[in-house]
Motif scaffolding. Structure first.
Motif, PDB file in Angstrom:
ATOM      1  N   UNK A 101       0.762  -1.246  -0.277  1.00 55.92           N
ATOM      2  CA  UNK A 101      -0.336  -0.377   0.293  1.00 55.92           C
ATOM      3  C   UNK A 101       1.159   0.914  -0.303  1.00 55.92           C
ATOM      4  N   UNK A 102       2.287   1.532   0.395  1.00 52.46           N
ATOM      5  CA  UNK A 102       2.599   2.086   0.524  1.00 52.46           C
ATOM      6  C   UNK A 102       4.266   2.181   0.598  1.00 52.46           C
ATOM      7  N   UNK A 103       5.112   2.097  -0.310  1.00 51.22           N
ATOM      8  CA  UNK A 103       6.576   2.353  -0.396  1.00 51.22           C
ATOM      9  C   UNK A 103       7.509   1.915   0.524  1.00 51.22           C
ATOM     10  N   UNK A 104       6.908   3.796   1.251  1.00 49.83           N
ATOM     11  CA  UNK A 104       7.866   4.248   2.472  1.00 49.83           C
ATOM     12  C   UNK A 104       6.778   4.552   3.314  1.00 49.83           C
ATOM     13  N   UNK A 105       8.105   4.487   4.519  1.00 49.61           N
ATOM     14  CA  UNK A 105       7.088   4.180   5.952  1.00 49.61           C
ATOM     15  C   UNK A 105       6.505   5.158   6.566  1.00 49.61           C
ATOM     16  N   UNK A 106       6.683   6.906   6.403  1.00 51.06           N
ATOM     17  CA  UNK A 106       6.628   8.047   6.863  1.00 51.06           C
ATOM     18  C   UNK A 106       6.167   8.951   6.099  1.00 51.06           C
ATOM     19  N   UNK A 107       4.821   9.551   6.162  1.00 48.40           N
ATOM     20  CA  UNK A 107       4.259  10.349   5.412  1.00 48.40           C
ATOM     21  C   UNK A 107       5.152  11.772   4.929  1.00 48.40           C
ATOM     22  N   UNK A 165       8.580  11.045   3.921  1.00 47.69           N
ATOM     23  CA  UNK A 165       8.477  10.380   2.028  1.00 47.69           C
ATOM     24  C   UNK A 165       8.281   9.996   1.485  1.00 47.69           C
ATOM     25  N   UNK A 166       6.657   9.995   1.911  1.00 48.84           N
ATOM     26  CA  UNK A 166       6.171   9.108   0.491  1.00 48.84           C
ATOM     27  C   UNK A 166       5.429   9.940  -0.141  1.00 48.84           C
ATOM     28  N   UNK A 167       4.886  11.694   0.276  1.00 43.23           N
ATOM     29  CA  UNK A 167       5.308  13.051   0.169  1.00 43.23           C
ATOM     30  C   UNK A 167       6.316  13.498  -1.006  1.00 43.23           C
ATOM     31  N   UNK A 168       7.949  13.021  -0.626  1.00 44.37           N
ATOM     32  CA  UNK A 168       8.874  13.463  -1.352  1.00 44.37           C
ATOM     33  C   UNK A 168       8.940  12.565  -1.872  1.00 44.37           C
ATOM     34  N   UNK A 169       9.609  11.711  -2.419  1.00 46.75           N
ATOM     35  CA  UNK A 169       9.808  10.164  -3.463  1.00 46.75           C
ATOM     36  C   UNK A 169       8.479   9.129  -3.281  1.00 46.75           C
ATOM     37  N   UNK A 170       7.211   9.133  -3.024  1.00 48.20           N
ATOM     38  CA  UNK A 170       6.747   8.159  -3.317  1.00 48.20           C
ATOM     39  C   UNK A 170       6.197   8.040  -4.869  1.00 48.20           C
ATOM     40  N   UNK A 171       5.646   9.378  -5.274  1.00 51.74           N
ATOM     41  CA  UNK A 171       4.937   8.945  -6.206  1.00 51.74           C
ATOM     42  C   UNK A 171       6.506   8.461  -7.800  1.00 51.74           C
ATOM     43  N   UNK A 172       7.386   9.183  -7.493  1.00 54.57           N
ATOM     44  CA  UNK A 172       8.064   9.089  -8.126  1.00 54.57           C
ATOM     45  C   UNK A 172       8.676   7.363  -8.735  1.00 54.57           C
ATOM     46  N   UNK A 173       9.165   7.092  -7.082  1.00 58.55           N
ATOM     47  CA  UNK A 173       9.434   5.329  -6.936  1.00 58.55           C
ATOM     48  C   UNK A 173       8.348   4.694  -7.696  1.00 58.55           C
ATOM     49  N   UNK A 174       7.186   4.981  -7.313  1.00 55.99           N
ATOM     50  CA  UNK A 174       6.002   3.990  -8.264  1.00 55.99           C
ATOM     51  C   UNK A 174       6.414   3.776  -9.781  1.00 55.99           C
ATOM     52  N   UNK A 175       6.837   5.038 -10.138  1.00 54.32           N
ATOM     53  CA  UNK A 175       6.985   5.331 -12.103  1.00 54.32           C
ATOM     54  C   UNK A 175       8.558   4.784 -12.278  1.00 54.32           C
ATOM     55  N   UNK A 176       9.140   4.792 -11.401  1.00 53.57           N
ATOM     56  CA  UNK A 176      10.293   4.147 -11.955  1.00 53.57           C
ATOM     57  C   UNK A 176      10.488   3.255 -11.709  1.00 53.57           C
ATOM     58  N   UNK A 177       9.782   2.481 -11.039  1.00 55.54           N
ATOM     59  CA  UNK A 177       9.810   0.274 -10.610  1.00 55.54           C
ATOM     60  C   UNK A 177       8.824   0.156 -11.270  1.00 55.54           C
ATOM     61  N   UNK A 178       7.647   0.934 -12.213  1.00 57.91           N
ATOM     62  CA  UNK A 178       7.537   0.337 -13.087  1.00 57.91           C
ATOM     63  C   UNK A 178       7.650   0.223 -13.909  1.00 57.91           C
TER      64      UNK A 178
END
Length: 200
Positions: A170-176, A178-191
């Motif tokens: 549901x979330x790659x990152x544990x903290x709010x 890091x989710x805001x800072x990195x999560x959207x780009x992380x999902x794009x990169x990994x996909x």
């Protein structure tokens, strides 16, 4: 014991030598420096910044891409080298955080501050996933070089499984933060990486 820093210059140079091994293309000193930089960014949010610094320095100290117990070995090294500098409960916290980098699941701490610190520490370790696309691609190439001994079909299958596991969370990152800072780009990169591994 209280006045002695957990990580002093002598220990830093001892560990730096391990991180400079020629076989390390990603799990090297640059990775440690990037995490220390993030620890600096979030220092005000950390309950025990010195313990986080120690966990960062030790978490990949032992790294052999053919081994299955690098995290446990790194934690054991931390316990050995820090035993005279830390009380047992703090050392247990540091060790548990290092071991947790194997799965990136939070250690079962019963202390909210320790859990928060561990969350930030694990997120720092994964921040590369949410880096700019060119930096992420360089990371992927570097990890592949560390696993140069793995034949391509096996590599594709194994790496795809890792990426799918993260993307399914549901979330790659544990903290709010890091989710805001990195999560959207992380999902794009990994996909994007997953598509390249499975399509070509």
């Amino acid at each position: 014991m209280e006045n002695e820093p957990l990580i002093d210059d002598a220990l830093k140079s001892e560990l730096s030598a391990l991180y400079r091994a020629k076989s390390r293309h990603y799990h090297n000193l640059a990775h440690i420096e990037a995490m220390l930089g993030l620890a600096g960014d979030y220092r005000g949010s950390l309950g025990d910044p010195e313990a986080i610094e120690a966990a960062i320095w030790f978490h990949d100290a032992i790294y052999d891409s053919k081994a299955k117990d690098n995290e446990a070995q790194s934690a054991a090294l931390a316990e050995k080298r820090l035993a005279s500098r830390s009380d047992p409960s703090r050392l247990n916290r540091i060790s548990a955080m290092i071991v947790a980098t194997a799965t990136h699941q939070l250690p079962p701490f019963d202390d909210a501050t320790a859990t928060r610190d561990a969350s930030l520490f694990l997120d720092m370790d994964l921040s590369i996933l949410g880096a700019a696309p060119d930096a992420f691609d360089a990371y992927e190439r570097a990890v592949r070089r560390e696993y140069a001994w793995v034949e391509e079909p096996m590599w594709r299958a194994g790496r795809s499984a890792v990426l799918k596991n993260f993307l399914a969370r549901p979330h790659i990152f544990h903290t709010e933060e890091f989710r805001q800072r990195f999560e959207p780009q992380a999902r794009l990169n990994m996909a994007r990486s997953l598509a390249a591994l499975t399509n070509s």
